[in-house]
Design a protein around this motif. Structure first.
Motif, short mmCIF file in Angstrom:
data_model
loop_
_atom_site.label_atom_id
_atom_site.label_comp_id
_atom_site.label_asym_id
_atom_site.label_seq_id
_atom_site.Cartn_x
_atom_site.Cartn_y
_atom_site.Cartn_z
N GLY A 72 0.84 -1.20 0.00
CA GLY A 72 0.00 0.00 0.00
C GLY A 72 0.87 1.24 0.00
O GLY A 72 0.70 2.15 0.81
N ARG A 79 -1.10 6.66 -8.79
CA ARG A 79 -0.23 6.97 -7.64
C ARG A 79 1.16 6.38 -7.86
O ARG A 79 2.17 7.04 -7.61
CB ARG A 79 -0.83 6.38 -6.35
N THR A 85 6.07 8.68 5.71
CA THR A 85 5.29 8.50 4.49
C THR A 85 4.48 9.77 4.26
O THR A 85 4.38 10.64 5.13
CB THR A 85 4.32 7.30 4.59
N THR A 116 2.31 0.44 5.59
CA THR A 116 2.32 1.85 6.00
C THR A 116 0.96 2.49 5.80
O THR A 116 0.48 2.63 4.69
CB THR A 116 3.38 2.62 5.18
N ASP A 129 1.06 -1.35 -4.81
CA ASP A 129 -0.21 -0.64 -4.66
C ASP A 129 -1.09 -1.02 -5.85
O ASP A 129 -0.60 -1.48 -6.87
CB ASP A 129 0.00 0.88 -4.63
#
Ligand SMILES: C[S@@+](CC[C@H](N)C(=O)[O-])C[C@H]1O[C@@H](n2cnc3c(N)ncnc32)[C@H](O)[C@@H]1O
Length: 228
Positions: free
Chosen positions: A60, A88, A207, A129, A83
């Motif tokens: 993720g 992204r 992050t 995370t 992910d």
């Protein structure tokens, strides 16, 4: 009033999806390909990276900032961000290619299928995370026993799993309902990472979501545990 131009937003995404196909270190494989041929680098990630350095996963990873930061700090390790969202992942893939980072890759897949991409003992460490805490769906939590069983397929014996989250519910669930009954070894645990005096990679880099939560004054919780 905020006006959002949906067609421009769509065009940006399409451009990113198109550029994703050009990045040599971003992998996205269709279900059909996986079923027919399997994943070409499963069990051969060392050939892809050109070395036998330990492999560290971030599950993720969003835009991949953390994967990239860890990779910069640890050039003797290979880092793979995972992910499902291609737009992204584009950010991380773009940066790692612009900076010619040889120890970074990205994988676009649902984490539910992660065991199809790695062979037994191929991964040394996992970072989870700021996952969605899934308040109503415990089976979808990335630290549920369902997911830990998947990770066990490819995580080296004794390889640590790190969880960083702002969700006290997810932290408590992981400690009390997953780790305690299975007697997993806990190496570090804190309900307030930055007040705990903990040093190491968990505090060395933040992050994207973590920086936002810190600005809001939210405590960050952290667990480092072993599932073998
Ligand atoms: C809250 S964001 C956190 C992003 C990043 N780790 C950070 O801390 O900035 C959660 C990310 O997990 C990804 N994600 C959630 N469930 C997933 C799944 N089942 N498979 C793959 N990615 C998933 C989402 O797409 C999103 O980018």
């Amino acid at each position: 009033m905020v006006v959002i131009n949906l067609s421009t937003m769509g065009k940006h995404k399409l451009a990113r999806f198109a550029e994703n196909l050009t990045f040599p270190n971003l992998f996205q494989v269709s279900f059909e390909q996986l079923e027919e041929k399997g994943f070409e680098w499963k069990g051969r990630w060392n050939v892809f990276f050109g070395n036998d350095n330990p492999i560290v996963l971030e599950l993720g990873c969003g835009k991949g900032e953390y994967t990239i930061a860890l990779a910069r700090e640890n050039s003797n390790r290979n880092h793979i961000g995972v992910d499902i969202k291609g737009a992204r992942l584009w950010r991380g893939a773009k940066t790692s290619n612009e900076e010619k980072m040889g120890n970074v890759a990205f994988l676009r897949t649902r984490i539910e299928m992660i065991d199809q991409f790695f062979a037994p003992d191929e991964v040394s460490e996992i970072w989870i995370t700021f996952p969605d805490p899934q308040p109503k769906k415990p089976m979808k939590r990335l630290t549920s026993e369902r997911f830990l069983s998947l990770y066990r397929h490819f995580l080296k014996s004794g390889g640590p799993v790190h969880l960083k989250t702002d969700s006290r519910e997810l932290y408590d669930y992981t400690m009390e309902e997953v780790i305690a009954p299975a007697h997993y070894e806990v190496e570090a645990t804190t309900a307030d990472l930055y007040a705990s005096g903990h040093s190491g990679m968990a505090t060395a880099v933040q992050t994207f979501y973590e920086s936002m939560f810190l600005k809001e004054g939210k405590p960050i919780t952290y667990i480092k545990f072993r599932i073998n």
